[in-house]
Design a protein around this motif. Structure first.
Motif, PDB file in Angstrom:
ATOM      1  N   MET A  52       0.839  -1.197   0.000  1.00 57.80           N
ATOM      2  CA  MET A  52       0.000   0.000   0.000  1.00 57.80           C
ATOM      3  C   MET A  52       0.878   1.254   0.000  1.00 57.80           C
ATOM      4  N   GLY A  53       0.756   2.009  -1.066  1.00 55.39           N
ATOM      5  CA  GLY A  53       1.499   3.265  -1.140  1.00 55.39           C
ATOM      6  C   GLY A  53       0.525   4.422  -1.063  1.00 55.39           C
ATOM      7  N   LEU A  54       0.826   5.391  -0.186  1.00 60.92           N
ATOM      8  CA  LEU A  54      -0.094   6.524  -0.037  1.00 60.92           C
ATOM      9  C   LEU A  54       0.499   7.771  -0.677  1.00 60.92           C
ATOM     10  N   LEU A  55      -0.283   8.420  -1.517  1.00 60.71           N
ATOM     11  CA  LEU A  55       0.134   9.680  -2.127  1.00 60.71           C
ATOM     12  C   LEU A  55      -0.721  10.791  -1.531  1.00 60.71           C
ATOM     13  N   TYR A  56      -0.164  11.471  -0.516  1.00 58.55           N
ATOM     14  CA  TYR A  56      -0.888  12.581   0.127  1.00 58.55           C
ATOM     15  C   TYR A  56      -0.694  13.860  -0.692  1.00 58.55           C
ATOM     16  N   GLY A  57      -1.574  14.805  -0.484  1.00 58.58           N
ATOM     17  CA  GLY A  57      -1.470  16.110  -1.160  1.00 58.58           C
ATOM     18  C   GLY A  57      -1.452  15.953  -2.667  1.00 58.58           C
ATOM     19  N   SER A  58      -2.128  14.931  -3.157  1.00 56.42           N
ATOM     20  CA  SER A  58      -2.009  14.572  -4.578  1.00 56.42           C
ATOM     21  C   SER A  58      -3.371  14.559  -5.262  1.00 56.42           C
ATOM     22  N   GLU A  59      -3.308  14.670  -6.583  1.00 57.37           N
ATOM     23  CA  GLU A  59      -4.546  14.759  -7.356  1.00 57.37           C
ATOM     24  C   GLU A  59      -4.302  14.161  -8.738  1.00 57.37           C
ATOM     25  N   VAL A  60      -5.267  13.358  -9.197  1.00 56.65           N
ATOM     26  CA  VAL A  60      -5.106  12.774 -10.533  1.00 56.65           C
ATOM     27  C   VAL A  60      -5.331  13.855 -11.581  1.00 56.65           C
ATOM     28  N   GLN A 111      -5.343   5.710 -21.660  1.00 56.65           N
ATOM     29  CA  GLN A 111      -5.750   4.353 -22.048  1.00 56.65           C
ATOM     30  C   GLN A 111      -4.850   3.317 -21.389  1.00 56.65           C
ATOM     31  N   GLY A 112      -5.439   2.159 -21.097  1.00 53.60           N
ATOM     32  CA  GLY A 112      -4.644   1.026 -20.619  1.00 53.60           C
ATOM     33  C   GLY A 112      -4.215   1.142 -19.173  1.00 53.60           C
ATOM     34  N   GLY A 113      -4.823   2.043 -18.393  1.00 54.04           N
ATOM     35  CA  GLY A 113      -4.535   2.104 -16.965  1.00 54.04           C
ATOM     36  C   GLY A 113      -3.349   2.977 -16.580  1.00 54.04           C
ATOM     37  N   GLU A 114      -2.938   3.860 -17.479  1.00 58.10           N
ATOM     38  CA  GLU A 114      -1.844   4.774 -17.143  1.00 58.10           C
ATOM     39  C   GLU A 114      -2.459   6.039 -16.524  1.00 58.10           C
ATOM     40  N   VAL A 115      -2.069   6.316 -15.273  1.00 55.70           N
ATOM     41  CA  VAL A 115      -2.697   7.445 -14.570  1.00 55.70           C
ATOM     42  C   VAL A 115      -1.631   8.471 -14.187  1.00 55.70           C
ATOM     43  N   GLU A 118       5.772  16.469  -5.053  1.00 53.52           N
ATOM     44  CA  GLU A 118       7.122  16.388  -5.670  1.00 53.52           C
ATOM     45  C   GLU A 118       7.076  16.523  -7.176  1.00 53.52           C
ATOM     46  N   GLY A 119       5.910  16.729  -7.749  1.00 52.41           N
ATOM     47  CA  GLY A 119       5.783  16.837  -9.206  1.00 52.41           C
ATOM     48  C   GLY A 119       4.928  15.712  -9.763  1.00 52.41           C
ATOM     49  N   GLU A 120       4.759  15.706 -11.076  1.00 53.52           N
ATOM     50  CA  GLU A 120       3.878  14.703 -11.696  1.00 53.52           C
ATOM     51  C   GLU A 120       4.558  13.352 -11.802  1.00 53.52           C
ATOM     52  N   ILE A 121       3.756  12.320 -11.514  1.00 52.76           N
ATOM     53  CA  ILE A 121       4.265  10.966 -11.729  1.00 52.76           C
ATOM     54  C   ILE A 121       3.228  10.190 -12.543  1.00 52.76           C
ATOM     55  N   THR A 122       3.650   9.113 -13.203  1.00 53.14           N
ATOM     56  CA  THR A 122       2.712   8.272 -13.944  1.00 53.14           C
ATOM     57  C   THR A 122       2.698   6.894 -13.291  1.00 53.14           C
ATOM     58  N   VAL A 123       1.503   6.437 -12.992  1.00 53.69           N
ATOM     59  CA  VAL A 123       1.350   5.154 -12.300  1.00 53.69           C
ATOM     60  C   VAL A 123       0.578   4.219 -13.217  1.00 53.69           C
ATOM     61  N   GLN A 124       1.022   2.959 -13.290  1.00 54.97           N
ATOM     62  CA  GLN A 124       0.322   1.959 -14.107  1.00 54.97           C
ATOM     63  C   GLN A 124      -0.540   1.097 -13.190  1.00 54.97           C
ATOM     64  N   VAL A 125      -1.847   1.071 -13.451  1.00 56.98           N
ATOM     65  CA  VAL A 125      -2.729   0.248 -12.612  1.00 56.98           C
ATOM     66  C   VAL A 125      -3.660  -0.582 -13.496  1.00 56.98           C
ATOM     67  N   ASP A 126      -4.279  -1.600 -12.869  1.00 58.08           N
ATOM     68  CA  ASP A 126      -5.286  -2.391 -13.587  1.00 58.08           C
ATOM     69  C   ASP A 126      -6.676  -1.779 -13.432  1.00 58.08           C
TER      70      ASP A 126
END
Ligand SMILES: Cc1cc2nc3c(=O)[nH]c(=O)nc-3n(C[C@H](O)[C@H](O)[C@H](O)COP(=O)(O)OP(=O)(O)OC[C@H]3O[C@@H](n4cnc5c(N)ncnc54)[C@H](O)[C@@H]3O)c2cc1C
Length: 437
Positions: free
Chosen positions: A317-325, A330-334, A340-348
């Motif tokens: 379980m990873g928590l991203l506080y102070g964060s917003e999508v 497509q394909g679960g890339e969020v 700390e800046g934008e990150i891209t997370v791959q999920v199902d």
């Protein structure tokens, strides 16, 4: 109104919009299940004690302004009889009893079945408080447990599998179902001119098409989440996004993102983790209020479990506080904006639990309704309608009664609002002349 529309208009003295615990409590009294006080009871204010003795056989006949003027909040007048102690009282010690009298013409229009939002909560959902705090007094939960052979303690939390059947049994037992129309979406409630002979026009979509209703009393019991919040991020309609979590098994794949930060999102994140999934938990708030909520909720087994997960050496379980999508691709890339800046997370899959608010937009025909903010220790917050505290009638619109916790002066829980039903129904009965004949 054109003539085709007029053909389809039904009139009822009272219309209740919403079949949750808020609406059901009022329905029972309008159906004729009137409270009375029995045996020995004690109010803390001598004048209130005197008034209660005077009206013990028919407290609904009492103008509750007298109680208010004597120094007790009218909702407490009933709550002190329903819940005189924190623990559930044995049924033979209840001083609040019910007697069946003549009904008045009421109809309930509701999307969901009796029990309101409880029909749609997660499959394994437990309450925040004991079962008897969820009960509607005309049918005690202890009685329901006995009637249905459930060996349960009313002082323990209650599971969805018990609370939903309880509210369904409540409607059945008290003979309400005949007047409850589910699968009906009210679209608007608007004022009628004086010469129309009724105060409110209600427009709804039913199973069989559009339908109009008129009524003199409108009980607005649409609940706290009737206008669901939506995400504003690009791509928020991707097929891998579920709004409204039910069970981890419904979410395909091993990597789940949960978006929220309140109690419902905590539930989803904990359950997904314990079902073996890897959870990325995204919330706007900073860690402090979230950790405070978890700490303050350690009396609940499911919050003990969340604390255990977060304290332990868990890696799923990873928590991203102070964060917003920012974007769902497509394909679960969020794409998530973090401190700390934008990150891209791959999920199902993504489960969104960001709550909602009461749908006051249904009342847009009544501009200028006074709303006041309310929040409580359980971290619910809602805008409540300003009401006369003796009747829960809107101070702005005659005949309009917010029910559940939409009226100012109630707590944000079933134990906090249920007794408002007696103020509302009592005032409807008195002002319609029910007790005059
Ligand atoms: C996960 C979760 C856990 C909770 N736990 C607790 C708890 O432990 N204790 C507690 O006291 N409270 C709890 N609550 C708060 C909950 O709001 C109350 O228990 C209760 O359901 C509120 O009753 P209500 O009748 O006001 O609203 P609801 O139960 O929301 O019922 C309102 C109903 O109105 C109907 N409706 C809405 N809009 C329309 C429309 N336009 N047309 C027709 N029908 C409409 C819908 O069918 C809706 O279900 C919890 C809430 C959630 C989400």
């Amino acid at each position: 109104m054109n003539s085709a529309a007029t053909d389809r208009i039904q009139h009822h003295s009272a219309i209740i919009v919403g079949g949750g615990p808020g609406g059901l409590g009022v329905a029972a009294v309008l159906e004729g299940w009137h409270p009375r006080f029995s045996g020995d009871f004690q109010f803390p204010v001598p004048e209130v004690q005197r008034i209660a003795e005077e009206f013990r056989d028919s407290p609904l006949e009492l103008d509750q302004h007298r109680v208010l003027n004597a120094g007790l909040r009218p909702i407490e007048f009933y709550r002190m009889r329903h819940h005189p102690t924190q623990e559930a009282l044995p049924l033979d010690e209840w001083t609040l009893k019910f007697e069946k009298r003549q009904r008045v013409g009421w109809k309930m229009l509701s999307l969901d079945k009796p029990g309101g939002l409880w029909n749609n909560v997660p499959r394994e959902q437990l309450t925040l408080g004991p079962a008897h705090w969820m009960e509607l007094a005309p049918y005690p939960v202890t009685q329901f447990y006995a009637d249905t052979g459930r060996e349960r303690d009313p002082n323990q939390l209650i599971h969805k599998d018990d609370i939903v059947p309880y509210y369904h049994a409540f409607a059945e037992k008290l003979g309400l179902n005949e007047h409850i129309q589910t699968g009906t979406e009210v679209r608007s409630i608007s004022p009628l001119p004086k010469e129309a002979g009724a105060r409110f026009l209600v427009e709804a979509n039913t199973d069989t098409g559009e339908q109009q209703y008129t009524c003199d009393y409108l009980v607005f019991a649409v609940g706290p989440k009737s206008a669901e919040r939506r995400l504003t991020a690009t791509g928020a309609d991707q097929p891998y996004i579920t709004y409204g979590y039910h069970h981890a098994d419904d979410l395909p794949g091993d990597r789940v993102m949960v978006i929220g930060g309140g109690r419902s999102a905590d539930w989803a994140a904990t359950e997904c983790h314990d079902s073996g999934k890897t959870v990325v938990y995204v919330m706007r708030q900073s860690p402090e209020p979230h950790l405070k909520l978890i700490n303050d909720s350690q009396y609940l087994p499911y919050y003990q479990r969340l604390a255990q997960i977060l304290d332990g050496d868990q890696e799923r379980m990873g928590l991203l506080y102070g964060s917003e999508v920012k974007e769902f691709r497509q394909g679960g890339e969020v794409v998530v904006g973090t401190p700390e800046g934008e990150i891209t997370v791959q999920v199902d899959h993504v489960a969104v639990e960001i709550g909602g608010e009461p749908d006051y937009g249904l009342l847009k025909g009544f501009p200028g309704l006074t709303l006041v903010p309310k929040r409580d220790n359980f971290r619910f917050q809602v805008m409540q309608m300003q009401t006369d505290q003796a009747t829960f009638e809107s101070v702005d619109v005659e005949g309009l009664y917010p029910a559940g916790y939409l009226s100012k002066g109630t707590g944000l829980s079933v134990i906090g609002f249920h007794c408002g039903a007696y103020l509302i129904a009592g005032n409807i009965l008195r002002s319609s002349g029910y007790f005059d004949t």
